[in-house]
Design an enzyme around this catalytic site. Structure first.
Site, short mmCIF file in Angstrom:
data_model
loop_
_atom_site.label_atom_id
_atom_site.label_comp_id
_atom_site.label_asym_id
_atom_site.label_seq_id
_atom_site.Cartn_x
_atom_site.Cartn_y
_atom_site.Cartn_z
N CYS A 30 -7.78 8.55 4.92
CA CYS A 30 -9.25 8.67 4.83
C CYS A 30 -10.13 7.20 4.43
O CYS A 30 -9.16 6.36 4.40
CB CYS A 30 -9.39 9.70 3.56
SG CYS A 30 -9.41 9.61 1.89
N PHE A 31 -11.04 7.42 3.26
CA PHE A 31 -11.86 6.27 2.78
C PHE A 31 -11.02 5.23 2.63
O PHE A 31 -10.02 3.97 2.34
CB PHE A 31 -12.96 5.91 2.73
CG PHE A 31 -13.48 4.63 2.45
CD1 PHE A 31 -13.55 4.02 4.10
CD2 PHE A 31 -13.84 4.59 1.32
CE1 PHE A 31 -14.53 2.51 3.29
CE2 PHE A 31 -14.44 3.16 0.95
CZ PHE A 31 -14.74 1.90 1.93
#
Length: 361
Positions: free
Chosen positions: A95-96
């Site tokens: 994810c980020f």
């Protein structure tokens, strides 16, 4: 099962499949060539959870997330991730920042009996790695610049070399006002990521010079990093010299005939010609000011007549007239000026396209 990884270089050198569970809006801003976006949260859900996090903290945000992604929607997410995992058993997910979203995805898949390792630090860590790599490679990588006037076939040479980086290929653009291609260009972040990966792969082979085509600051809307711009101005040059008529032939193939086939593959044969015609006309109009009113009017009329002939007879040879005038009267003076004023590197070799290819090999 593979362990979670911090070996970012190996991921890119091996073209490892990546599962990106960020929201679509994040993916659209920047991603990696081997990444597939199958988000945990869509854009609206991400926005709402972000507001809840700011107002009530992490636990409340997690609770809202579990409410928003549940039931049939959660099942669809899991089925999509399962299909991806079955197709890419060697893949990793992120994810980020490598935090809650990726670990939630990993945990849900674990309940399903599927193990998918994480990229530690997520997208942010991968992006920083590529920026650092790009900076280091552009500082130390030996470069040779392939130069030559428009139509000399520089890209054709680049495509046949193993020690080369095709900047126009990475930018999905042919590098002039007439260089737009169907499908558009990558974002600036995606272009930089692809460039960094290409240089990383070249450095893994050997330390010899890498050949790049001589480019200006912009390839379409993709901007070359300032350090690369400086290196291209100063690096040793290999120059292709071809007669005008050969350059007309190459330009006709590269900007009219080959694009028509590309447009047909992208838009369908029934739309290809009219879309290409409109793009060629728009390209001529984009350089109206540089051409000057009278010359632009003359060349635009010649282009329109060539398109009308091609539309009626299916023959592209009529384009040779305006192409010849554009090369000799517009692009050649620009090239000669740039070589005199903006390029300082020594000339290693001059020759025809075939001679240059033999020299570089």
């Amino acid at each position: 099962m593979a362990d979670d990884t911090r070996d970012f270089a190996a991921l890119f050198l091996n073209d490892t499949p990546l599962l990106d569970v960020r929201a679509p809006v994040e993916f659209a801003k920047g991603a990696f060539p081997t990444a597939t976006n199958l988000p945990l949260l869509d854009d609206d859900q991400r926005h709402r959870i972000g507001i809840r996090y700011k107002e009530a903290g992490q636990e409340a945000a997690i609770e809202l997330g579990n409410q928003l992604v549940s039931g049939a929607l959660k099942r669809r997410r899991l089925d999509a991730w399962r299909q991806w995992r079955e197709a890419h058993p060697d893949g990793y997910l992120y994810c980020f920042r490598g935090g809650l979203r990726s670990r939630t995805t990993q945990a849900w898949l674990g309940i399903e009996g599927l193990s998918v390792p994480l990229v530690v630090g997520g997208y942010k860590a991968l992006r920083h790695f590529l920026l650092d790599t790009l900076d280091r490679r552009l500082a130390s990588q030996p470069l040779w610049v392939l130069a030559g006037p428009t139509g000399s076939g520089k890209t054709r040479v680049i495509e046949r070399l193993s020690r080369a980086v095709d900047l126009e290929g990475l930018a999905h653009h042919r590098g002039s006002a007439f260089g737009r291609r169907p499908g558009g260009q990558p974002t600036q972040i995606d272009f930089e990521n692809a460039l960094s990966i290409a240089l990383l792969k070249q450095a893994a082979v050997d330390a010899g010079p890498v050949v790049m085509e001589d480019e200006s600051k912009l390839i379409g809307r993709c901007c070359l990093p300032p350090r690369l711009q400086a290196r291209l101005r100063q690096a040793p040059r290999v120059v292709i010299e071809e007669p005008l008529e050969e350059r007309v032939r190459v330009t006709l193939e590269d900007y009219v005939r080959a694009p028509l086939r590309e447009y047909a593959a992208y838009y369908g044969a029934d739309q290809a010609f009219e879309r290409l015609a409109a793009d060629l006309q728009a390209a001529m109009d984009r350089i109206r000011r540089r051409l000057g009113g009278a010359r632009h009017q003359q060349l635009r009329q010649a282009l329109d007549e060539a398109l009308a002939h091609q539309r009626r007879y299916g023959d592209g040879d009529a384009h040779q007239g305006w192409i010849r005038e554009l090369l000799a009267g517009y692009y050649d003076p620009l090239y000669e000026y740039a070589m005199r004023t903006h390029r300082q590197g020594e000339i290693l070799f001059r020759g025809t396209r075939d001679e240059v290819l033999a020299f570089l090999r």
